[in-house]
Design a protein around this motif. Structure first.
Motif, PDB file in Angstrom:
ATOM      1  N   UNK A 115       0.859  -1.186   0.000  1.00  0.00           N
ATOM      2  CA  UNK A 115       0.000   0.000   0.000  1.00  0.00           C
ATOM      3  C   UNK A 115       0.894   1.234   0.000  1.00  0.00           C
ATOM      4  N   UNK A 116       0.922   1.968  -1.109  1.00  0.00           N
ATOM      5  CA  UNK A 116       1.863   3.078  -1.252  1.00  0.00           C
ATOM      6  C   UNK A 116       1.655   4.140  -0.178  1.00  0.00           C
TER       7      UNK A 116
ATOM      8  N   UNK B  93       3.927   6.705   4.328  1.00  0.00           N
ATOM      9  CA  UNK B  93       3.616   7.386   5.586  1.00  0.00           C
ATOM     10  C   UNK B  93       4.467   6.839   6.724  1.00  0.00           C
ATOM     11  N   UNK B  94       4.563   5.510   6.828  1.00  0.00           N
ATOM     12  CA  UNK B  94       5.374   4.903   7.880  1.00  0.00           C
ATOM     13  C   UNK B  94       6.853   5.226   7.685  1.00  0.00           C
ATOM     14  N   UNK B  95       7.313   5.251   6.441  1.00  0.00           N
ATOM     15  CA  UNK B  95       8.711   5.555   6.164  1.00  0.00           C
ATOM     16  C   UNK B  95       9.065   6.975   6.601  1.00  0.00           C
ATOM     17  N   UNK B  96       8.243   7.949   6.236  1.00  0.00           N
ATOM     18  CA  UNK B  96       8.534   9.338   6.596  1.00  0.00           C
ATOM     19  C   UNK B  96       8.505   9.532   8.103  1.00  0.00           C
TER      20      UNK B  96
ATOM     21  N   UNK C 105     -10.437  14.939  -1.333  1.00  0.00           N
ATOM     22  CA  UNK C 105      -9.852  14.013  -2.305  1.00  0.00           C
ATOM     23  C   UNK C 105      -9.897  12.579  -1.773  1.00  0.00           C
ATOM     24  N   UNK C 106      -9.560  12.392  -0.502  1.00  0.00           N
ATOM     25  CA  UNK C 106      -9.582  11.052   0.087  1.00  0.00           C
ATOM     26  C   UNK C 106     -10.999  10.490   0.113  1.00  0.00           C
ATOM     27  N   UNK C 107     -11.974  11.325   0.375  1.00  0.00           N
ATOM     28  CA  UNK C 107     -13.366  10.873   0.370  1.00  0.00           C
ATOM     29  C   UNK C 107     -13.790  10.403  -1.024  1.00  0.00           C
ATOM     30  N   UNK C 108     -13.268  11.048  -2.043  1.00  0.00           N
ATOM     31  CA  UNK C 108     -13.649  10.698  -3.414  1.00  0.00           C
ATOM     32  C   UNK C 108     -12.878   9.503  -3.961  1.00  0.00           C
TER      33      UNK C 108
ATOM     34  N   UNK D 215      -3.449   8.060   5.920  1.00  0.00           N
ATOM     35  CA  UNK D 215      -3.576   6.620   5.716  1.00  0.00           C
ATOM     36  C   UNK D 215      -4.616   6.017   6.657  1.00  0.00           C
ATOM     37  N   UNK D 216      -4.589   6.410   7.916  1.00  0.00           N
ATOM     38  CA  UNK D 216      -5.575   5.909   8.875  1.00  0.00           C
ATOM     39  C   UNK D 216      -6.971   6.382   8.512  1.00  0.00           C
ATOM     40  N   UNK D 217      -7.075   7.624   8.061  1.00  0.00           N
ATOM     41  CA  UNK D 217      -8.376   8.156   7.648  1.00  0.00           C
ATOM     42  C   UNK D 217      -8.972   7.307   6.522  1.00  0.00           C
ATOM     43  N   UNK D 218      -8.127   6.946   5.551  1.00  0.00           N
ATOM     44  CA  UNK D 218      -8.602   6.122   4.429  1.00  0.00           C
ATOM     45  C   UNK D 218      -9.080   4.766   4.928  1.00  0.00           C
ATOM     46  N   UNK D 219      -8.323   4.144   5.828  1.00  0.00           N
ATOM     47  CA  UNK D 219      -8.724   2.840   6.356  1.00  0.00           C
ATOM     48  C   UNK D 219     -10.047   2.934   7.117  1.00  0.00           C
TER      49      UNK D 219
END
Length: 265
Positions: A130-131, A136-139, A171-174, A209-213
Motif C-alpha cells: 500500500x503506497x 507514511x510509515x517511512x517518513x 480528495x480522500x473521500x472521493x 492513511x488511517x483516515x482512508x482505512x
C-alpha cells in the motif's frame, strides 16, 4: 540456518528493508552507500567499527552512516534484526529539508522500542504494498530517527494550512477505494508529503492513511449489511487481501467482518 529477506518496491527507489534471521553467518569488512537504521530483535549482534568491537543485545539500535567500514557477525547462536537502508541522496526529498542530518554519532544507542516498532510497521506495509501506508510509515520513521539520533531539529508546525487539509480530505473521500500515493497527493496539493501528513493529523486527529482505512471500514459495514460477501467487499475497497481486510476491520470495530454481520442480523 538463514531466514533473510530483502524488501523493496520499484516505485520507492533507494529504500530497502532487510530482515535478518540467521546462525553462523558473518559479514566481512564492508560499507554501504546508504544510512542504515536497524533494531536488534533477538540475540546479540556484533561488529567492529571505528576501531572498536561492539556487542548489541536485543532492544538496542544499530545505526550506520554511509561509507563507514564495518564488519558484522552474531554473538549468539541465533540473531534476528531489521535494518532499513536509505540512500543519502533520497533524504532531502523524503524529509522535506534543504540540509541533510549530520549523521549518527552513537552507533548503537538504546531505545524505548519506538524505532523497532516503526520498523515493524514498515515491514508490514512492505508486505501489503500500500503506497500511502508504506510512504507514511517511512517518513514518520525517518523523522523520528534523525531527530532522536541524527541531530535533526524538529520541524515547527505551521499554524495555518491555507485550506490544504480540507482539499486533501475531499480528495480522500472521493478516492478512498483506490491506491493512493503520497507523491501523488503532494503533487496535487503542492505540499511536501510530510507537511501534508502533519497538517492532516492536526486537523483530523489521524494521518491520511488511517483516515482512508477508517473510511473503507465504514463503507465495508454498509456493504456487509447489504449482503455482499466479505471477499468481494475486501477487493472492492482496495484491501491487499482478505486477511488485511479482516485485520483492519477488527482493529477499528473490535470484531471480525463475520462477527459484525452475525450480530447485526
Amino acid at each position: 540456518m538463514s531466514g533473510n529477506r530483502l524488501q523493496v518496491r520499484p516505485w520507492l527507489p533507494g529504500v530497502e528493508l532487510f530482515h535478518a534471521d540467521f546462525s553462523g553467518q558473518a559479514f566481512g569488512r564492508h560499507s554501504h552507500d546508504a544510512f542504515a537504521i536497524g533494531a536488534i530483535l533477538h540475540g546479540v549482534g556484533g561488529y567492529q567499527c571505528r576501531g572498536v568491537r561492539h556487542a548489541l543485545p536485543a532492544g538496542t539500535l544499530s545505526l550506520m552512516n554511509p561509507q563507514e567500514p564495518h564488519t558484522g557477525h552474531a554473538e549468539t547462536e541465533r540473531l534476528v534484526y531489521r535494518m532499513l537502508y536509505i540512500e543519502e541522496s533520497r533524504l532531502p526529498g523524503l524529509l522535506g529539508r534543504k540540509q541533510l542530518p549530520r549523521g549518527f554519532s552513537a552507533l548503537n544507542p538504546t531505545d524505548d522500542g519506538a524505532v523497532a516498532e516503526g520498523l515493524r510497521r514498515l515491514a508490514e506495509q512492505f508486505e501489503r504494498g500500500d503506497a500511502l501506508g508504506l510512504e507514511s510509515e517511512l517518513l514518520a520513521l525517518l523523522e523520528q530517527v534523525f531527530v532522536r539520533h541524527g541531530g535533526l531539529r524538529p520541524v515547527q508546525a505551521a499554524p495555518r494550512d491555507g485550506g490544504v487539509t480540507v482539499r486533501l480530505r475531499e480528495y480522500l473521500e472521493a478516492h478512498y477505494c483506490e491506491a493512493i500515493a503520497l507523491e501523488q497527493l503532494a503533487t496535487l496539493l503542492q505540499r511536501h508529503p510530510r507537511h501534508l501528513i502533519e497538517a492532516f493529523r492536526r486537523a483530523y486527529g489521524v494521518p491520511p492513511h488511517t483516515y482512508v482505512l477508517q473510511r473503507r471500514v465504514r463503507e465495508a459495514k454498509r456493504r456487509l449489511l447489504g449482503g455482499e460477501p466479505a471477499v468481494e467487499v475486501a477487493l472492492a475497497l482496495g484491501f491487499y487481501d482478505q486477511a488485511h481486510f479482516s485485520g483492519t476491520f477488527k482493529r477499528f470495530t473490535g470484531v471480525s467482518p463475520g462477527q459484525f454481520r452475525r450480530t447485526a442480523i
